[in-house]
Design a protein around this motif. Structure first.
Motif, mmCIF file in Angstrom:
data_model
loop_
_atom_site.group_PDB
_atom_site.id
_atom_site.type_symbol
_atom_site.label_atom_id
_atom_site.label_comp_id
_atom_site.label_asym_id
_atom_site.label_seq_id
_atom_site.Cartn_x
_atom_site.Cartn_y
_atom_site.Cartn_z
ATOM 1 N N ARG A 8 -3.892 0.679 0.298
ATOM 2 C CA ARG A 8 -2.559 1.251 0.523
ATOM 3 C C ARG A 8 -2.613 2.357 1.590
ATOM 4 O O ARG A 8 -1.734 2.458 2.445
ATOM 5 N N TYR A 56 -2.972 0.792 4.963
ATOM 6 C CA TYR A 56 -1.720 0.142 5.351
ATOM 7 C C TYR A 56 -0.724 1.160 5.876
ATOM 8 O O TYR A 56 -0.082 0.947 6.909
ATOM 9 N N ARG A 57 -0.600 2.280 5.165
ATOM 10 C CA ARG A 57 0.402 3.280 5.551
ATOM 11 C C ARG A 57 -0.039 4.123 6.745
ATOM 12 O O ARG A 57 0.803 4.653 7.467
ATOM 13 N N ARG A 86 -1.860 3.003 9.360
ATOM 14 C CA ARG A 86 -2.467 1.930 10.139
ATOM 15 C C ARG A 86 -2.831 2.359 11.567
ATOM 16 O O ARG A 86 -3.850 1.930 12.104
ATOM 17 N N HIS A 120 -3.135 -12.790 1.024
ATOM 18 C CA HIS A 120 -1.961 -12.002 1.417
ATOM 19 C C HIS A 120 -0.777 -12.910 1.746
ATOM 20 O O HIS A 120 0.369 -12.636 1.345
ATOM 21 N N GLU A 141 3.548 -4.740 1.828
ATOM 22 C CA GLU A 141 2.596 -3.700 1.438
ATOM 23 C C GLU A 141 1.965 -4.021 0.095
ATOM 24 O O GLU A 141 0.749 -3.926 -0.076
ATOM 25 N N THR A 166 -0.445 -6.842 0.461
ATOM 26 C CA THR A 166 -1.709 -6.401 1.061
ATOM 27 C C THR A 166 -2.591 -5.730 0.022
ATOM 28 O O THR A 166 -3.801 -6.000 -0.061
ATOM 29 N N PRO A 208 -6.271 -4.356 6.477
ATOM 30 C CA PRO A 208 -5.004 -3.896 5.903
ATOM 31 C C PRO A 208 -4.123 -3.171 6.924
ATOM 32 O O PRO A 208 -2.897 -3.287 6.877
ATOM 33 N N ALA A 209 -4.761 -2.423 7.832
ATOM 34 C CA ALA A 209 -3.990 -1.741 8.869
ATOM 35 C C ALA A 209 -3.304 -2.748 9.787
ATOM 36 O O ALA A 209 -2.120 -2.606 10.122
ATOM 37 N N GLY A 248 -0.412 -4.298 8.214
ATOM 38 C CA GLY A 248 0.738 -3.391 8.253
ATOM 39 C C GLY A 248 1.504 -3.506 9.550
ATOM 40 O O GLY A 248 2.743 -3.442 9.564
ATOM 41 N N GLY A 275 3.385 -7.137 9.266
ATOM 42 C CA GLY A 275 4.429 -7.317 8.269
ATOM 43 C C GLY A 275 4.616 -8.792 7.948
ATOM 44 O O GLY A 275 3.657 -9.539 7.778
#
Length: 802
Positions: A3, A6-7, A9, A249, A260, A263, A319-320, A323, A326
């Motif tokens: 997470r 992802y946030r 990224r 995913h 998100e 992921t 994960p990045a 992000g 999407g």
């Protein structure tokens, strides 16, 4: 962690880009310092080397050879000499060339001309070792020598430095492998962005691993083969690991999950499997250390570091990147379908479903057929002979191979691999006389002694790779030298290769036992079963035998070598079994974990072994086969590397992965598990209590079940029926969060009714499974009031979504 990546990224991407370019700049500035260290303690060739190093300090530079042949007359003729001598003098004057020893230097050079006078050679000594000689200098030497050619006069060059400049451009094999992988990924995903994700992750992992290995070569001994093997394994596992996560995913996004959350779920499930698989690869590679062969230490460092960085890229950089993409991780068609018809659980259909059902119907037939195929492929392994490749194995179009053949023609096949008998005590004259009378000896020359040590150069009548030369070495060591009463040791490149093969063969059983034992323990802890890890261990041995059978047939027997453009047949490189077994163990563990973890999950739900094996195979076979196909493409691309060792490893690993995935994991393993029935999951109670718990994926039993408290509790209830409207008793009805966390689970009653509790209003997944029925799953939006949901189960399909 997923997470956060992802946030944040952009931060993650910049960190990886900075690491890649920073390491690349540092590695380029520092250069390379690869060193091939063959440390064979307590071997006869090592004792000979130590004595020679003391009495005759080796010249610092690499020595290469210029060979020429005249079709008519003699190489002593003025017409030939007037063309060759100026070229040799020009080469001798080049900066970086320490000296040139030619055949026209009076009596000393007479030995460099063949008996028939048609072939001669000169030795060019550089001031640096082969890997440090500038490529431009070697090209100038090659061009200058070959300019002396004319009709009836052939000029060729051999040696390590020359071999380096005739190799294909660096990176060609990697680019071909990546291009082939891109095609497979695009066919699997149907999306350009999804295709680029695994490739990008693999490039970052391999790039940082390669540059780090190059920097480490300045502080420890790393062989020049390590970067090639690191790239080979890094590309394979990097793309595969990212493929597993991206596939999970995409399923989550297709089922309606927020990108998100999807992921996070993918990393918390498939990401755990990637960590486990990467760890097993590193453990398998570290198993090479038990052989106590220093040459392999650098290989372990380089490959393990690349695998670790590939896993790190898959669990942080991926994960990045997800992000940034999407919903574009799906194809346009999938996005349109999702927008118009809403989320639908993905079903296992088509060939995967039919094959899975076929394996269940005919397990005996499929198991016997698969075993027969593997047994036939493994037959050549009975004639496996370990040794070392040399320039006699190069392609016939290369100048190194032609120089090798000319020297063998003019001075005998044993000239390319002379033996060095190093005498430290005793009657050297008597020993030389005995060696001259030994079967298999073509010529013997005793060099002037130095510091009480005499080197006797022995030219065999057979080539360096022949079994007769190995027998001659044994005869000299076991009969001739003891019979002459001398203190002497047999050395030289050919003797070192023989000793290396012997030491490797002697230590191979310990190595195999180590990695098979480690694999057994890991799977025992992960799947709480004795039969599953035992089956995996046997399958690893079967896969190893069959893949080595393919290697022997291709490289030792010569089947298909001309088609592949891989030169001449010869023994299998002595270090290859250790490296291949390490990589094969690690890679096959990936597929075993991915396959059996899905079967185990279904077994926990239904306690129906046949259904668990059928569902697990149907839902994982496509991604396993796609991953294996990518690895095969990457490994086979290394045939283009120009390095015989890398080409041999590439073909061997491609065969191993193909056989493991396409025959063992999708045919023999599920067929065997159908035949074994519920005993697959047997574990003694006393062992169950003592084993630590290791969840490859966050299985439902291990997930937290604390209810959400931000709203009033509610319920979902209804009936489970078949298509005829009859109730289905004993169906397992499971309520899960969007992330896959189990919240409640009940069994339907005799009238088919069920009721599960809902902790709070929100979106949930309701999964229903029953023996002999297809499982069903649907997404629910539950308010503060109880929700009525009737479930209809059908027979004859497998569509349990994950």
């Amino acid at each position: 962690m997923a997470r956060w990546c992802y946030r944040h990224r952009l931060v993650v991407l910049l960190l990886w880009v900075g690491a890649l370019f920073g390491l690349g700049f540092s590695a380029s500035s520092a250069g390379t310092d690869y060193a091939n260290v063959f440390s064979l303690p307590d071997t006869d060739s090592k004792k000979a080397y130590d004595l020679m190093e003391k009495a005759f300090p080796a010249r610092a530079g690499d020595t290469d050879t210029v060979v020429w042949k005249t079709d008519e007359g003699s190489v002593r003729d003025e017409e030939v000499r007037s063309r060759i001598q100026p070229a040799l003098e020009k080469i001798a004057g080049m900066k970086g060339v320490g000296g040139v020893t030619g055949p026209y230097a009076g009596a000393e050079g007479a030995g460099q001309i063949s008996r028939d006078g048609r072939i001669a050679y000169a030795q060019v000594t550089f001031t640096d070792q082969a890997n440090a000689v500038p490529k431009e200098l070697v090209e100038d030497v090659v061009d200058t020598a070959r300019q002396a050619r004319q009709d009836g006069l052939d000029v060729e060059l051999g040696g390590q430095a020359v071999q380096r400049v005739q190799e294909p451009p660096t990176g060609l094999a990697e680019m071909v492998g990546i291009a082939a992988a891109a095609v497979v990924l695009f066919l699997a995903f149907g999306s350009l962005f999804a295709m680029l994700l695994p490739i990008g992750v693999a490039v970052f992992g391999v790039g940082t691993g390669m540059f780090s290995t190059q920097l480490l070569s300045h502080v420890t001994d790393i062989p020049d083969l390590a970067p090639l093997l690191s790239t080979l394994i890094g590309l394979g596992v990097g793309i595969d690991y990212a493929l597993f996560i991206v596939t999970r995913h995409r399923k989550g996004v297709l089922s309606g999950m927020d990108p998100e959350e999807s992921t996070v779920t993918a990393l918390n499930t498939s990401g755990r499997a990637v960590l486990f698989a990467g760890g097993t690869v590193c453990i398998a590679l570290a198993g090479m250390l038990v052989t106590n062969l220093r040459f392999l230490d650098g290989v372990v460092i380089g490959t393990s570091l690349t695998v670790v960085l590939s896993v790190l890229a898959a669990t942080t950089l991926l994960p990045a990147l997800l992000g940034f993409l999407g919903p574009r991780v799906l194809s346009r068609r999938q996005r349109r379908t999702l927008a118009t018809t809403g989320p639908e659980p993905e079903k296992a259909t088509g060939l995967a479903l039919r094959w899975s059902a076929g394996v269940q119907r005919r397990p005996w037939r499929i198991a016997v057929l698969a075993l027969a195929v593997m047994a036939v492929l493994a037959l050549p392994v009975l004639s496996l002979r370990l040794g070392a490749t040399d320039q006699g194995n190069d392609d016939t179009t290369t100048t190194t191979r032609q120089a090798y053949d000319l020297l063998a023609e003019g001075f005998g096949p044993g000239f390319n691999g002379p033996l060095q008998v190093v005498v430290s005590d005793g009657d050297t004259t008597a020993l030389v006389k005995d060696i001259e009378g030994t079967e298999g000896v073509a010529r013997v020359t005793a060099l002037p002694p130095a510091q009480g040590v005499t080197v006797v150069q022995v030219i065999p009548t057979t080539s360096p790779q022949s079994e007769e030369t190995d027998a001659l070495i044994d005869r000299l060591r076991g009969e001739v030298i003891p019979g002459a009463g001398a203190e002497a040791h047999v050395g030289g490149v050919t003797a070192v290769s023989k000793d290396f093969a012997t030491v490797t063969g002697d230590r191979l059983p310990l190595f195999v036992a180590t990695i098979i034992g480690l694999g057994f323990l890991l799977l025992l802890v992960a799947f709480r079963s004795l039969v599953v890890p035992l089956t995996a261990a046997l399958m690893n041995l079967v896969a190893a035998a069959a893949s080595f059978g393919v290697l022997v047939a291709v490289f030792q027997w010569g089947w298909g070598l001309d088609l592949l453009g891989l030169g001449k047949e010869g023994p299998i490189n002595a270090f290859l079994p250790v490296i291949m077994l390490s990589l094969l163990f690690g890679l096959s563990m990936d597929y075993q974990v991915f396959l059996v973890s899905r079967m185990h999950e279904e077994w926990v739900h239904t306690r129906d072994n046949a259904r668990a094996v059928r569902v697990g195979l149907a839902e994982t076979s496509r991604v396993i086969n796609s991953a294996a196909l990518i690895m095969v493409c990457v490994f086979l691309a290394f045939v283009l590397s120009g390095d015989a060792g890398a080409a041999m490893a590439g073909v061997g690993l491609a065969a191993a992965v193909a056989l493991d995935a396409f025959i063992l994991r999708t045919a023999l393993v599920p067929a065997a598990m159908h035949l074994l029935g519920t005993s697959n999951w047997w574990l003694p109670a006393w062992l169950e209590k003592r084993l630590p718990h290791l969840a490859v994926e966050p299985r439902e039993e291990a997930e937290e079940t604390a209810p959400v408290t931000d709203g009033p509790a509610s319920a979902v209830h209804g009936y489970v029926r078949d298509p005829a409207g009859d109730p289905v008793e004993g169906a397992a009805v499971t309520l899960m969060s969007k992330g896959g966390r189990r919240l409640d689970r009940v069994t339907s009653l005799a009238d088919g009714s069920y009721i599960v509790s809902v902790p709070a209003p929100g979106t949930y997944l309701l999964a229903t499974t029953a023996r002999s029925y297809a499982s069903r799953a649907r997404q629910l939006v539950v308010g503060s009031e109880p929700l009525v949901v009737d479930v209809e189960l059908e027979q004859g399909e497998v569509d349990a979504p994950r």
